[in-house]
Enzyme design. Sequence first.
Site, PDB file in Angstrom:
ATOM      1  CB  CYS A 122      -1.008  -0.026   1.149  1.00 43.68           C
ATOM      2  SG  CYS A 122      -0.318   0.179   2.805  1.00 43.68           S
TER       3      CYS A 122
ATOM      4  NE  ARG B   4      -4.699   1.473   1.415  1.00 45.98           N
ATOM      5  CZ  ARG B   4      -4.526   2.179   0.300  1.00 45.98           C
ATOM      6  NH1 ARG B   4      -5.375   2.053  -0.704  1.00 45.98           N
ATOM      7  NH2 ARG B   4      -3.504   3.007   0.181  1.00 45.98           N
TER       8      ARG B   4
ATOM      9  CG  ASP C 209      -5.300   5.003   2.650  1.00 39.06           C
ATOM     10  OD1 ASP C 209      -5.441   4.552   3.809  1.00 39.06           O
ATOM     11  OD2 ASP C 209      -4.274   5.604   2.267  1.00 39.06           O
TER      12      ASP C 209
END
Length: 158
Positions: free
Chosen positions: A13, A19, A126
């Site tokens: 990420c 994440r 996100d």
Amino acid sequence: MELPKKNSVLFICTANQCRSPMAEAIMKKVFSELDPKREWLVESAGTWAQAGIASTPFSVQAMAAMGLDTSAHKSQPVTEELLNRFSLVLTMESGHKEAIQVEFPQAAGRVYMLSEMAGETAPVNDPIGNPYEEYVNTSKEIEDWITKGLPKILELIQ
């Protein structure tokens, strides 16, 4: 150059604080349930990560709600050496995938968006800066993509 290890997945990420650590924890659980005797290698990193930063508190809390512990996670940036260890690299967004393919062309053929494992091209949102509920939603989204994409993941890491 080190050859990528079989049965290995690297999740990517941006900052490696939300994440990708979630995806790493979920994938480790899935793999251990699938075949606890097999040696699996699962890690995570970030395209803009600083080394040694902990997961965000809401991220750790969302994982704890799933019975997973990411409290010891420390972020790491994507490097050529790191990429070379993994047979599959899964990103959360198309921008992550494109950045890795441009900066590390030798790994380009092993880089996909997580959703591509399920035949789609959707980003994983996100949750940074959002309320806790968004972290829970993101963790469920990641779990869904991993579940849907598991046959393709297994195919690509052999």
